[in-house]
Scaffold this motif. Sequence first.
Motif, PDB file in Angstrom:
ATOM      1  N   ALA A 135      10.503   4.748   9.537  1.00  0.00           N
ATOM      2  CA  ALA A 135       9.809   6.031   9.420  1.00  0.00           C
ATOM      3  C   ALA A 135       8.466   5.859   8.723  1.00  0.00           C
ATOM      4  N   ASP A 136       8.437   5.049   7.673  1.00  0.00           N
ATOM      5  CA  ASP A 136       7.175   4.789   6.970  1.00  0.00           C
ATOM      6  C   ASP A 136       6.184   4.071   7.879  1.00  0.00           C
ATOM      7  N   PHE A 137       6.690   3.185   8.715  1.00  0.00           N
ATOM      8  CA  PHE A 137       5.807   2.464   9.627  1.00  0.00           C
ATOM      9  C   PHE A 137       5.076   3.454  10.530  1.00  0.00           C
ATOM     10  N   VAL A 138       5.795   4.444  11.023  1.00  0.00           N
ATOM     11  CA  VAL A 138       5.177   5.455  11.894  1.00  0.00           C
ATOM     12  C   VAL A 138       4.238   6.359  11.100  1.00  0.00           C
ATOM     13  N   ASP A 139       4.691   6.836   9.942  1.00  0.00           N
ATOM     14  CA  ASP A 139       3.912   7.807   9.172  1.00  0.00           C
ATOM     15  C   ASP A 139       2.655   7.210   8.549  1.00  0.00           C
ATOM     16  N   GLN A 140       2.718   5.926   8.165  1.00  0.00           N
ATOM     17  CA  GLN A 140       1.612   5.308   7.441  1.00  0.00           C
ATOM     18  C   GLN A 140       0.856   4.284   8.285  1.00  0.00           C
ATOM     19  N   PHE A 141       1.126   4.240   9.566  1.00  0.00           N
ATOM     20  CA  PHE A 141       0.600   3.179  10.422  1.00  0.00           C
ATOM     21  C   PHE A 141      -0.916   3.101  10.396  1.00  0.00           C
ATOM     22  N   GLN A 142      -1.427   1.879  10.189  1.00  0.00           N
ATOM     23  CA  GLN A 142      -2.856   1.611  10.181  1.00  0.00           C
ATOM     24  C   GLN A 142      -3.167   0.580  11.268  1.00  0.00           C
ATOM     25  N   PRO A 143      -3.712   1.017  12.406  1.00  0.00           N
ATOM     26  CA  PRO A 143      -4.024   0.069  13.484  1.00  0.00           C
ATOM     27  C   PRO A 143      -4.936  -1.042  12.999  1.00  0.00           C
ATOM     28  N   GLY A 144      -4.678  -2.243  13.442  1.00  0.00           N
ATOM     29  CA  GLY A 144      -5.472  -3.388  13.028  1.00  0.00           C
ATOM     30  C   GLY A 144      -5.032  -3.999  11.717  1.00  0.00           C
ATOM     31  N   ARG A 145      -4.230  -3.244  10.958  1.00  0.00           N
ATOM     32  CA  ARG A 145      -3.733  -3.746   9.674  1.00  0.00           C
ATOM     33  C   ARG A 145      -2.216  -3.909   9.681  1.00  0.00           C
TER      34      ARG A 145
END
Length: 311
Positions: free
Chosen positions: A187-197
């Motif tokens: 869930a955190d991966f989806v909510d906090q996702f930063q493309p390229g990072r």
Amino acid sequence: MSTPNPALDVRAFNRFYTRRIGVLAPKLDSDFTLPEARLMWELAHHAPVSASALSKSLQLDAGYMSRLLRGLKNRGLLAEQAHPSDGRQTLLKLSAAGKRAFVPLDREGTAKAEAMLAPLSEAQRRALLSSMARIQATLEPDATAAVELRPPQPGDLGWIVERHGAFYAAEYGLNAHFEALVARICADFVDQFQPGREACWIAARGVERLGCVMLVQARDEATGKVKPGVAKLRLLLLEPHARGLGLGKRLVRQCSDFAREAGYQRIVLWTQSALTSARAIYAAEGYRLVASEAVNSFGQDVISESWELTL
């Protein structure tokens, strides 16, 4: 099924499946027998090809292959051409008439497969296709599609949660709190996702999922603030039947390459001493153990470990 002799189980399945797909029928709903249709499929997709190569690929007796080819040639469906480097060989392909005849034949085969799948739910279809891929991978590993590392698709994160929960409960006795942790990580991966990072990879062979891993920005556990220059490897998992293919190393190396490209200085991860296979992969990649501690975690007394890779 399930007899004291596994060979009898295999034979029972073979009888079921040959009946289910109509192998015993003398003709398809067309002018072609099943062997003729199979041969035309090869000629449509792998031509030009020699008769000997066809016999080897289809595991058919040379005499029987010759009769099948003669039948197609007499109907004007087969064309020949000289081998570019061996004058003793002739290469075969479908003629223009053969290509026209193959179109409805191929369409019919696809329609029958779709009709077999139609009554099934999406979950049942995925389970069936995954089982088919697993059978092929087990019996003919060199003939299977290459394993790709792809981004997550709809349903993949749920699969990560489910497989972690089931696998670690069965193998290491971890309780439901571990599965809940994995769900929060996803869930955190989806909510906090930063493309390229940040990224997630699914190791897949066709529709079958074989493993996964995530690389995210490391955060302070108390404040949730990002730790500059530090990435965190999470949720490395391989299905038991996918071990020995080098996928664990590929997934971990994918994280290293991504982190370097993104400009991270180091990668950290958490694991347990009992996960010997994963620890060996981390060590081979250049990670070093930086801390360990005996704790009671997810219902088990374990040695918690922190590892680090300097990039």
